[in-house]
Design a protein around this motif. Structure first.
Motif, short mmCIF file in Angstrom:
data_model
loop_
_atom_site.label_atom_id
_atom_site.label_comp_id
_atom_site.label_asym_id
_atom_site.label_seq_id
_atom_site.Cartn_x
_atom_site.Cartn_y
_atom_site.Cartn_z
N VAL A 304 0.86 -1.19 0.00
CA VAL A 304 0.00 0.00 0.00
C VAL A 304 0.88 1.23 0.00
O VAL A 304 1.81 1.34 0.82
CB VAL A 304 -0.93 0.02 1.23
CG1 VAL A 304 -1.74 1.31 1.27
CG2 VAL A 304 -1.86 -1.19 1.21
N ILE A 305 0.63 2.13 -0.91
CA ILE A 305 1.43 3.36 -1.02
C ILE A 305 0.47 4.55 -1.14
O ILE A 305 -0.50 4.50 -1.88
CB ILE A 305 2.40 3.29 -2.23
CG1 ILE A 305 3.54 4.29 -2.09
CG2 ILE A 305 1.70 3.43 -3.54
CD1 ILE A 305 4.61 3.84 -1.12
N ILE A 375 3.02 -5.48 -5.16
CA ILE A 375 1.91 -5.12 -6.03
C ILE A 375 1.12 -3.98 -5.40
O ILE A 375 0.64 -4.10 -4.27
CB ILE A 375 0.97 -6.32 -6.26
CG1 ILE A 375 1.73 -7.48 -6.91
CG2 ILE A 375 -0.23 -5.92 -7.11
CD1 ILE A 375 2.23 -7.20 -8.29
N ILE A 376 0.97 -2.87 -6.12
CA ILE A 376 0.21 -1.73 -5.59
C ILE A 376 -1.05 -1.45 -6.40
O ILE A 376 -1.78 -0.50 -6.11
CB ILE A 376 1.08 -0.45 -5.56
CG1 ILE A 376 1.53 -0.08 -6.98
CG2 ILE A 376 2.27 -0.63 -4.63
CD1 ILE A 376 1.98 1.35 -7.11
N GLY A 377 -1.31 -2.25 -7.43
CA GLY A 377 -2.49 -2.02 -8.24
C GLY A 377 -2.72 -3.12 -9.25
O GLY A 377 -1.89 -4.01 -9.44
N VAL A 400 -6.44 0.05 -11.11
CA VAL A 400 -7.09 0.12 -9.80
C VAL A 400 -6.01 0.03 -8.72
O VAL A 400 -5.18 -0.88 -8.74
CB VAL A 400 -8.10 -1.03 -9.63
CG1 VAL A 400 -8.75 -0.97 -8.25
CG2 VAL A 400 -9.16 -0.96 -10.71
N ARG A 401 -6.03 0.95 -7.78
CA ARG A 401 -5.04 0.96 -6.71
C ARG A 401 -5.40 0.01 -5.58
O ARG A 401 -6.57 -0.23 -5.30
CB ARG A 401 -4.89 2.38 -6.14
CG ARG A 401 -4.44 3.41 -7.14
CD ARG A 401 -4.29 4.77 -6.49
NE ARG A 401 -3.25 4.75 -5.45
CZ ARG A 401 -2.95 5.80 -4.69
NH1 ARG A 401 -3.60 6.93 -4.84
NH2 ARG A 401 -2.00 5.71 -3.80
N ILE A 402 -4.38 -0.54 -4.92
CA ILE A 402 -4.57 -1.32 -3.70
C ILE A 402 -4.62 -0.33 -2.54
O ILE A 402 -3.60 0.23 -2.14
CB ILE A 402 -3.43 -2.33 -3.48
CG1 ILE A 402 -3.32 -3.28 -4.68
CG2 ILE A 402 -3.66 -3.12 -2.19
CD1 ILE A 402 -4.52 -4.15 -4.91
#
Length: 424
Positions: A304-305, A375-377, A400-402
């Motif tokens: 998550v960023i 993975i951020i998205g 799509v973002r996480i």
């Protein structure tokens, strides 16, 4: 107070400079370090059986009518009840049965710092922007090694990424069109790139064991394998002449083959379904597939960023199986042009087939020197976006973002226990 002696002043000055440099170094380090987030808990309330899906939908090469970043700014704030409805989900099992699970969200106030990000006014259109900057990873020595080996192919024509030993993250529209499941989702399979040319001349056993000797170059190939990544085992079935011919042909071309495995169950958030989240549908274009058998391939963790654009260089990376380069893994990296809480517009060149790819970045682990990809998205693909909410559409490459909430949900799907998903 009299003048300070030089012998005292010099050490104090040097100490102040060292402290300042160290503080500046820590600030720079923070920019390159994965932030730690306390995420909310997504808990199962109730699961009820549903009728079997029709599996009548057809894949869509492009999505249209998406309420994009600008359009979503005009929507009212989402309530907790709405969020719980959007994060509730359907599960489809390999035998065609289906269930609906409602969820509750706890600890949402603790992630209130996750706020909107300023967006730029720059726009880029089309799937490919000017010169094509994609890289074809055709050499098996790279495509079957991490991080490229974590990318998988979905039998419905999309891509995905391994986020656990036996779970694949992909785009929801690769499974469901918002009204029904795709006709190919009933017998869903996932393809993992495998190097089929590591067999010895004798063709017996695994890793070239038996009468045959190891081919020259096999040792070098094993040495480039990333430390900690399990070795691949050969499928011992089908030792006939036809299989040997295919294996040799693969070795000569230097291209790996796909090893397909079935999907045990598929989970899709209710927010993706038509008429549930209205203008927020694009935010829920993700799904998780649980495989029947775990491939011996290293997976990539979720991260998550808060802002991709504020990162050094602001670049994202992803690999997928673009339709215009059949049989090849395609890698790209690019900068992000605009971002909101849930969506990214980016410059990455892409073609159909790459939808569902995992978007990742590489940062340092907190307190360590080790750099880790996460993975951020999820790449949704080329979409026609309703920009201003007035029906006029423009085309963008969208991801799509996480978010902390999505991290909590996906982590719950993977582990089945929300207590294991409290920190991202």
């Amino acid at each position: 107070m009299g003048p300070i002696p030089l012998c005292v002043l010099l050490p104090m000055t040097v100490l102040a400079m060292v402290v300042a440099v160290a503080a500046e170094g820590n600030a720079v380090d923070d920019e390159y370090t994965w932030p730690q987030w306390k995420v909310p808990l997504v808990r199962k309330r109730r699961t009820v059986p549903l009728g079997n899906p029709n599996f009548s939908a057809h894949p869509q090469p492009e999505l249209s009518g998406t309420c994009g970043i600008e359009c979503q700014r005009r929507l009212p704030a989402t309530s907790l009840d709405d969020l719980e409805q959007f994060l509730s989900y359907e599960t489809v099992y390999e035998n065609g049965t289906r269930t609906y699970t409602s969820v509750s969200v706890q600890g949402l106030s603790e992630v209130a710092a996750w706020s909107g990000n300023a967006s730029s006014s720059s726009r880029h259109k089309r799937e490919v922007y000017g010169p094509d900057t994609r890289f074809t990873i055709s050499d098996k020595q790279f495509s079957t090694k991490y991080p490229f080996s974590s990318t998988v192919k979905i039998s419905t024509g999309c891509s995905g990424v391994l986020v656990s030993p036996r779970h694949v993250l992909t785009a929801a529209h690769c499974i469901h069109d918002g009204k029904d499941y795709l006709d190919g989702a009933q017998k869903l399979r996932v393809g993992i790139l495998k190097d089929k040319s590591r067999r010895g001349k004798g063709g017996k056993g695994r890793e070239g064991r038996g009468k045959g000797k190891r081919r020259k170059g096999d040792k070098d190939q094993e040495e480039v394998q990333e430390k900690g990544e399990p070795g691949e085992k050969e499928d011992r079935k089908g030792k006939g002449k036809g299989r040997k011919t295919r294996s040799r042909r693969s070795a000569e071309s230097g291209k790996p083959l796909f090893k397909w495995t079935g999907v045990k169950k598929t989970q899709v958030p209710k927010g993706w379904f038509k008429g549930v989240s209205d203008g927020l549908t694009a935010d829920y274009d993700y799904a998780v597939l649980e495989l029947k058998k775990a491939p011996k391939v290293k997976h990539m963790d979720l991260g998550v960023i808060p802002s991709v654009k504020k990162l050094p260089f602001g670049r994202i990376h992803f690999s997928g199986f673009d339709d215009d380069r059949p049989g090849n893994l395609v890698y790209r990296f690019c900068s992000v042009s605009e971002e909101s809480n849930d969506l990214l517009y980016q410059y990455c060149d892409a073609k159909p087939g790459s939808s569902g790819s995992g978007i990742y970045i590489r940062l340092k682990e907190p307190g360590k020197k080790k750099w880790t990809r996460k993975i951020i998205g999820v790449f949704s693909g080329h979409q026609w976006v309703d920009v201003n909410g007035n029906g006029m559409q423009q085309d963008y490459n969208v991801a799509v973002r996480i978010t902390p909430l999505k991290y909590a949900q996906i982590c719950f799907w993977v582990h089945g226990d929300s207590s294991e998903c409290q920190v991202a």
